[in-house]
Design an enzyme around this catalytic site. Sequence first.
Site, short mmCIF file in Angstrom:
data_model
loop_
_atom_site.label_atom_id
_atom_site.label_comp_id
_atom_site.label_asym_id
_atom_site.label_seq_id
_atom_site.Cartn_x
_atom_site.Cartn_y
_atom_site.Cartn_z
N ASP A 16 18.24 -38.18 -38.16
CA ASP A 16 16.48 -38.65 -37.79
C ASP A 16 16.65 -39.82 -38.33
OD1 ASP A 16 16.03 -36.47 -36.11
OD2 ASP A 16 14.67 -35.46 -37.47
N LYS A 101 15.57 -34.33 -29.77
CA LYS A 101 15.07 -32.96 -29.59
C LYS A 101 13.32 -33.66 -29.69
CE LYS A 101 15.38 -33.40 -35.14
NZ LYS A 101 14.34 -34.02 -35.75
N CYS A 140 13.08 -31.90 -41.66
CA CYS A 140 13.96 -31.96 -40.59
C CYS A 140 15.51 -31.45 -40.91
CB CYS A 140 13.62 -33.34 -39.06
SG CYS A 140 11.90 -33.49 -38.63
#
Length: 201
Positions: A16, A101, A140
Amino acid sequence: MQSLQPRHGDALIIVDLQYDFLPGGALAVTDGDAVIPVLNALIGVFEAAALPVVATRDWHPERHCSFQPQGGIWHPHCIAGSHGAAFADALRLGGASVVSKATGVDRDAYSGFEGTALGETLHEQGVRRVFVGGLATDYCVLQTVLDALKLGFEVVLLTDAIRAVDVQAGDGARAMARMVDGGARAAVLDDLIAAGVSAAA
């Protein structure tokens, strides 16, 4: 103890590295951009060795369940196709595979493995060990590492290539402890260099 030098059976997972998680973004992580030079060096190492590089990303619909207007806990962020959802321009992803995602309205996912084919794909590629860095340590990155361990991968946690949100003071440190206690091996770029990796790769 196994060498930290990347070899056949290894993959790099970058979690990310999107504008909304960088300084100035909708959910900015303090010093989040400081991980980019380390990750760029690692991308070079993995690409030079023809090893897989994977970049995960939040890719949310506009009314995602995690957003505050829909009763979630987060300010709207990483809306699919927006600038905030784009990878940082300074990140030299090259030919990295991209895993999106939390793409559905009603389901969130912190882990790059949740609701994706990442685990299956890596197993099919013969990957046994993953090196993980990115944002954020306590969300994450944490869940991606824990899922990787559950799926039977060895994990090297790149501690100089992660930064925490720290909603509560110490969240990042507690997340790191959970990952290491769960079986991840903590390392920094200098450890890889000591193992014979060229940072200029």
